[in-house]
Design a protein around this motif. Structure first.
Motif, PDB file in Angstrom:
ATOM      1  N   MET A   1       0.747  -1.159  -0.025  1.00 40.33           N
ATOM      2  CA  MET A   1      -0.159  -0.089  -0.071  1.00 40.33           C
ATOM      3  C   MET A   1       0.784   1.260   0.107  1.00 40.33           C
ATOM      4  SD  MET A   1      -3.267   1.325   0.362  1.00 40.33           S
ATOM      5  CE  MET A   1      -3.950  -0.329  -0.148  1.00 40.33           C
ATOM      6  N   LYS A   2       0.600   2.048  -0.972  1.00 40.68           N
ATOM      7  CA  LYS A   2       1.511   3.244  -1.351  1.00 40.68           C
ATOM      8  C   LYS A   2       1.127   4.343   0.108  1.00 40.68           C
ATOM      9  CE  LYS A   2       0.763   6.078  -4.901  1.00 40.68           C
ATOM     10  NZ  LYS A   2      -0.059   6.212  -5.827  1.00 40.68           N
ATOM     11  N   ASN A   3       2.297   4.960   0.460  1.00 41.45           N
ATOM     12  CA  ASN A   3       2.056   6.048   1.304  1.00 41.45           C
ATOM     13  C   ASN A   3       1.417   7.303   0.683  1.00 41.45           C
ATOM     14  OD1 ASN A   3       2.952   5.106   3.751  1.00 41.45           O
ATOM     15  ND2 ASN A   3       5.003   5.613   3.152  1.00 41.45           N
ATOM     16  N   LEU A   4       0.650   7.978   1.343  1.00 42.27           N
ATOM     17  CA  LEU A   4      -0.153   9.132   0.866  1.00 42.27           C
ATOM     18  C   LEU A   4       0.805  10.279   0.492  1.00 42.27           C
ATOM     19  CD1 LEU A   4      -2.841   9.688   3.260  1.00 42.27           C
ATOM     20  CD2 LEU A   4      -3.115   8.844   0.779  1.00 42.27           C
ATOM     21  N   ASN A   5       0.573  10.942  -0.583  1.00 42.15           N
ATOM     22  CA  ASN A   5       1.263  12.419  -1.055  1.00 42.15           C
ATOM     23  C   ASN A   5       0.739  13.412   0.036  1.00 42.15           C
ATOM     24  OD1 ASN A   5       2.565  14.571  -1.716  1.00 42.15           O
ATOM     25  ND2 ASN A   5       1.421  14.553  -3.720  1.00 42.15           N
ATOM     26  N   THR A   6       1.487  13.777   0.933  1.00 38.34           N
ATOM     27  CA  THR A   6       0.827  15.018   1.900  1.00 38.34           C
ATOM     28  C   THR A   6       1.752  16.212   1.794  1.00 38.34           C
ATOM     29  OG1 THR A   6       1.919  13.890   3.702  1.00 38.34           O
ATOM     30  CG2 THR A   6      -0.241  13.269   3.136  1.00 38.34           C
ATOM     31  N   LYS A   7       2.546  16.263   0.702  1.00 36.91           N
ATOM     32  CA  LYS A   7       3.263  17.312   0.753  1.00 36.91           C
ATOM     33  C   LYS A   7       2.823  18.831   0.898  1.00 36.91           C
ATOM     34  CE  LYS A   7       6.720  16.579  -2.968  1.00 36.91           C
ATOM     35  NZ  LYS A   7       6.708  16.478  -4.372  1.00 36.91           N
ATOM     36  N   ARG A   8       1.873  19.119   0.398  1.00 35.60           N
ATOM     37  CA  ARG A   8       1.167  20.515   0.605  1.00 35.60           C
ATOM     38  C   ARG A   8       0.800  20.706   2.046  1.00 35.60           C
ATOM     39  NH1 ARG A   8      -1.962  21.470  -4.994  1.00 35.60           N
ATOM     40  NH2 ARG A   8      -0.353  22.169  -6.259  1.00 35.60           N
ATOM     41  N   SER A   9       0.139  19.675   2.812  1.00 39.23           N
ATOM     42  CA  SER A   9      -0.353  19.586   4.203  1.00 39.23           C
ATOM     43  C   SER A   9       1.198  19.818   4.857  1.00 39.23           C
ATOM     44  CB  SER A   9      -1.114  18.474   4.377  1.00 39.23           C
ATOM     45  OG  SER A   9      -2.425  18.344   3.991  1.00 39.23           O
ATOM     46  N   SER A  10       1.748  19.117   4.725  1.00 35.81           N
ATOM     47  CA  SER A  10       3.058  19.308   5.473  1.00 35.81           C
ATOM     48  C   SER A  10       3.686  20.607   5.597  1.00 35.81           C
ATOM     49  CB  SER A  10       4.233  18.217   5.116  1.00 35.81           C
ATOM     50  OG  SER A  10       3.633  17.111   5.480  1.00 35.81           O
ATOM     51  N   LYS A  11       3.820  21.313   4.263  1.00 34.36           N
ATOM     52  CA  LYS A  11       4.217  22.641   4.209  1.00 34.36           C
ATOM     53  C   LYS A  11       3.591  23.554   4.875  1.00 34.36           C
ATOM     54  CE  LYS A  11       6.143  25.707   0.370  1.00 34.36           C
ATOM     55  NZ  LYS A  11       5.101  26.295  -0.347  1.00 34.36           N
ATOM     56  N   LEU A  12       2.058  23.562   4.574  1.00 34.33           N
ATOM     57  CA  LEU A  12       1.132  24.378   5.585  1.00 34.33           C
ATOM     58  C   LEU A  12       1.246  24.363   7.000  1.00 34.33           C
ATOM     59  CD1 LEU A  12      -2.044  24.010   3.314  1.00 34.33           C
ATOM     60  CD2 LEU A  12      -0.999  26.269   3.786  1.00 34.33           C
ATOM     61  N   PHE A  13       1.337  22.982   7.188  1.00 32.36           N
ATOM     62  CA  PHE A  13       1.692  22.753   8.842  1.00 32.36           C
ATOM     63  C   PHE A  13       2.925  23.407   9.436  1.00 32.36           C
ATOM     64  CE2 PHE A  13       2.472  19.603  12.427  1.00 32.36           C
ATOM     65  CZ  PHE A  13       1.132  20.189  13.261  1.00 32.36           C
ATOM     66  N   ASN A  14       4.007  23.163   8.541  1.00 43.13           N
ATOM     67  CA  ASN A  14       5.376  23.846   9.101  1.00 43.13           C
ATOM     68  C   ASN A  14       5.064  25.378   9.002  1.00 43.13           C
ATOM     69  OD1 ASN A  14       6.697  21.365   9.397  1.00 43.13           O
ATOM     70  ND2 ASN A  14       7.386  21.532   7.268  1.00 43.13           N
ATOM     71  N   GLU A  15       4.474  25.916   8.474  1.00 37.36           N
ATOM     72  CA  GLU A  15       4.186  27.437   8.445  1.00 37.36           C
ATOM     73  C   GLU A  15       3.167  27.483   9.307  1.00 37.36           C
ATOM     74  OE1 GLU A  15       2.851  29.444   5.126  1.00 37.36           O
ATOM     75  OE2 GLU A  15       3.168  31.427   5.840  1.00 37.36           O
ATOM     76  N   ALA A  16       2.150  27.011   9.734  1.00 37.83           N
ATOM     77  CA  ALA A  16       1.235  27.244  10.591  1.00 37.83           C
ATOM     78  C   ALA A  16       1.937  27.173  12.040  1.00 37.83           C
ATOM     79  CB  ALA A  16       0.246  26.118  10.682  1.00 37.83           C
ATOM     80  N   LYS A  17       2.795  26.225  12.431  1.00 35.57           N
ATOM     81  CA  LYS A  17       3.630  26.050  13.540  1.00 35.57           C
ATOM     82  C   LYS A  17       4.193  27.396  14.002  1.00 35.57           C
ATOM     83  CE  LYS A  17       5.231  21.974  12.786  1.00 35.57           C
ATOM     84  NZ  LYS A  17       6.070  20.673  12.629  1.00 35.57           N
ATOM     85  N   LYS A  18       4.779  28.312  12.999  1.00 38.12           N
ATOM     86  CA  LYS A  18       5.564  29.300  13.486  1.00 38.12           C
ATOM     87  C   LYS A  18       4.286  30.150  14.060  1.00 38.12           C
ATOM     88  CE  LYS A  18       8.282  28.955   9.245  1.00 38.12           C
ATOM     89  NZ  LYS A  18       8.500  29.698   8.028  1.00 38.12           N
ATOM     90  N   TYR A  19       3.229  30.340  13.719  1.00 33.85           N
ATOM     91  CA  TYR A  19       2.388  31.502  14.042  1.00 33.85           C
ATOM     92  C   TYR A  19       1.478  30.834  14.961  1.00 33.85           C
ATOM     93  CZ  TYR A  19       3.785  32.485   9.554  1.00 33.85           C
ATOM     94  OH  TYR A  19       4.424  32.564   7.984  1.00 33.85           O
ATOM     95  N   MET A  20       1.028  29.603  15.253  1.00 34.88           N
ATOM     96  CA  MET A  20      -0.105  29.070  16.115  1.00 34.88           C
ATOM     97  C   MET A  20       0.431  28.181  16.964  1.00 34.88           C
ATOM     98  SD  MET A  20      -2.189  28.814  12.590  1.00 34.88           S
ATOM     99  CE  MET A  20      -3.815  27.817  13.179  1.00 34.88           C
ATOM    100  N   PRO A  21      -0.255  27.810  18.178  1.00 32.62           N
ATOM    101  CA  PRO A  21       0.223  26.772  19.186  1.00 32.62           C
ATOM    102  C   PRO A  21       0.007  25.428  18.402  1.00 32.62           C
ATOM    103  CG  PRO A  21      -1.107  28.527  20.240  1.00 32.62           C
ATOM    104  CD  PRO A  21      -1.004  29.068  18.716  1.00 32.62           C
ATOM    105  N   GLY A  22       0.998  24.826  18.392  1.00 29.36           N
ATOM    106  CA  GLY A  22       0.951  23.257  17.494  1.00 29.36           C
ATOM    107  C   GLY A  22       0.539  23.649  16.070  1.00 29.36           C
ATOM    108  N   GLY A  23       0.403  24.654  15.650  1.00 30.78           N
ATOM    109  CA  GLY A  23      -0.071  24.953  14.274  1.00 30.78           C
ATOM    110  C   GLY A  23      -1.520  24.612  14.031  1.00 30.78           C
ATOM    111  N   VAL A  24      -2.399  24.671  15.158  1.00 28.53           N
ATOM    112  CA  VAL A  24      -3.719  24.451  15.209  1.00 28.53           C
ATOM    113  C   VAL A  24      -4.648  25.361  15.924  1.00 28.53           C
ATOM    114  CG1 VAL A  24      -3.409  22.167  14.363  1.00 28.53           C
ATOM    115  CG2 VAL A  24      -3.577  22.644  16.752  1.00 28.53           C
TER     116      VAL A  24
END
Ligand SMILES: *Cc1c(COP(=O)(O)O)cnc(C)c1O
Length: 432
Positions: A1-24
């Motif tokens: 079973m192939k892993n999911l491509n989650t590149k965009r999510s991960s990129k957004l999350f890395n940015e989100a973590k800078k500005y928000m507690p835990g990125g969420v």
């Protein structure tokens, strides 16, 4: 079973973590307990949710409960659009609020008078304030593992996010206030009796999730809620039924209809707003008339009864009120899924627990009967983490924590359920 491509999510999350507690903006969304980055969602329709990388999933989170008709239901969207063009908030009464109150009262007869607020947390917090004022007492009883929002008084053995992160008590809650919260065990009436004996004449209210959803699904044993109601009454305390999750989900009239109990106060959230930020509390007229401006208990809100939220909620509740066979269909699909997963477990020789109430369910990675907080905590969370990942790869989006309820909506078809059962088999086969 192939892993999911989650590149965009991960990129957004890395940015989100800078500005928000835990990125969420709410902890469980961070996927911390399942050891991966959260998916950022682009859109959702019916039973499906789509992330920003273009992955499509059958969704069993349903925004944590509100989306009982599936995502972007045409009636809800039409109501929001139509309402929005006339203005988004007035800070003055609107006809929507009257219609909402009328509907709630009709669907749930114990609600004689209701006040709209903006979240489930606000609803429970306000209900407890009213109960304290009405009884002239200060202590409240809650149950270990029950979550009633993040108000200080309830962040004591609060299940869910708090459990996931191993912080049953939060710093920042004044010890003096926490001391007013007494904790009993779900499905153990003796634990409540003892609290009433030890705190005679001091308990204002008992608050409970009639079916627990916030340590995963835990169902009340026969007679437990009846005896709890009697015990609460005979001690002059109020019974607050927290139906933020179960209200309009387990039945048209909520858990109180199914279990035949009449609480003094009930709290709502989630489904009542159809995905917009809403909560409500209501119940006995003599108690609710304590609330300002009828009475002295202050509780207010700039956006309370917001027209967009009311229009969305009314559109959803009307369907729940009128569509014949809707709850029967949810029960049927719930049962189908439960049976299929149980068959899988048998075939694979695994003894895990499945708890279900209508369209709410949890697969617990434990061989113990899960009937309270303690037994839920025997679950193997590392197994859950792997299970979650395997299901996700197979296109099934489950709540990212062992200690949460999964939800079926009316948009889920038998075919979706069958796909889910197949994914469940393949995932369990891998992780054992
Ligand atoms: C979700 C939930 C709450 C809190 O509602 P929010 O809208 O998240 O503040 C309270 N009680 C129960 C039972 C819930 O499931």
């Amino acid at each position: 079973m192939k892993n999911l491509n989650t590149k965009r999510s991960s990129k957004l999350f890395n940015e989100a973590k800078k500005y928000m507690p835990g990125g969420v903006n709410s902890p469980v969304r961070a996927f911390k307990s399942v050891g991966s980055d959260p998916l950022f969602i682009a859109m959702a329709k019916g039973q499906y949710i789509y992330d920003v990388d273009g992955n499509k999933f059958i969704d069993y989170v349903g925004s944590w409960g509100p989306m009982i008709l599936g995502h972007a239901h045409p009636n809800v969207i039409a109501a929001v659009k139509k309402t929005a063009t006339k203005g988004t908030s007035f800070g003055a009464p609107t006809p929507y609020e009257v219609e909402m109150a009328r509907l709630v009262r009709k669907m749930m007869p114990s609600i004689e008078v209701v006040r709209m607020v903006n979240s489930g947390t606000e609803a429970t917090m306000s209900a407890v304030r009213v109960a304290r004022a009405f009884t002239g007492r200060e202590k409240i009883v809650k149950f270990a593992g029950c979550y009633h929002g993040h108000f200080d008084s309830f962040l004591i053995k609060a299940g869910s996010g708090a459990t996931t992160f191993g912080q049953p008590d939060s710093p920042g809650v004044p010890a003096g206030l926490a001391a007013k919260t007494l904790v009993a065990d779900f499905n153990d009436i003796g634990s409540v009796e003892r609290l009433f004996v030890d705190n005679m004449g001091e308990i204002a209210a008992v608050i409970i999730e009639p079916v627990v959803g916030n340590i995963g699904v835990v169902v009340p044993e026969n007679g437990f809620l009846d005896r709890l109601t009697e015990l609460t009454r005979s001690n002059g305390a109020l019974m607050i039924l927290d139906e933020v999750m179960t209200g309009f989900r387990l039945a048209r009239g909520g858990a109180q209809e199914i279990f035949g109990i009449k609480p003094d106060l009930t709290t709502f959230g989630k489904i009542i707003g159809a995905g917009l930020p809403v909560g409500a509390y209501g119940g006995r007229e003599d108690v609710m008339r304590m609330v300002s401006p009828d009475g002295p208990v202050y509780q207010a809100g700039t956006l309370s009864g917001n027209p967009l939220a009311m229009a969305a909620g009314i559109a959803q509740l009307k369907i729940l009120d009128r569509q014949k066979g809707l709850y029967g269909q949810l029960e049927k699909n719930g049962k189908l899924l439960e049976k299929g997963m149980k068959r899988n477990l048998e075939k694979l020789g695994l003894g895990y627990e499945i708890n279900r109430a209508g369209s709410m369910f949890t697969l617990f990675f434990t061989n113990q009967n899960v009937r309270d907080f303690k037994s839920a905590l025997t679950s193997d969370t590392s197994k859950f983490r792997r299970y979650f990942g395997e299901m996700l790869k197979r296109g099934i989006y489950l709540p990212p924590s062992q200690f949460e309820a999964a939800f079926i909506s009316t948009a889920h078809t038998e075919r979706d359920i069958e796909k889910t059962i197949a994914a469940n088999y393949d995932s369990l086969k891998i992780i054992g």
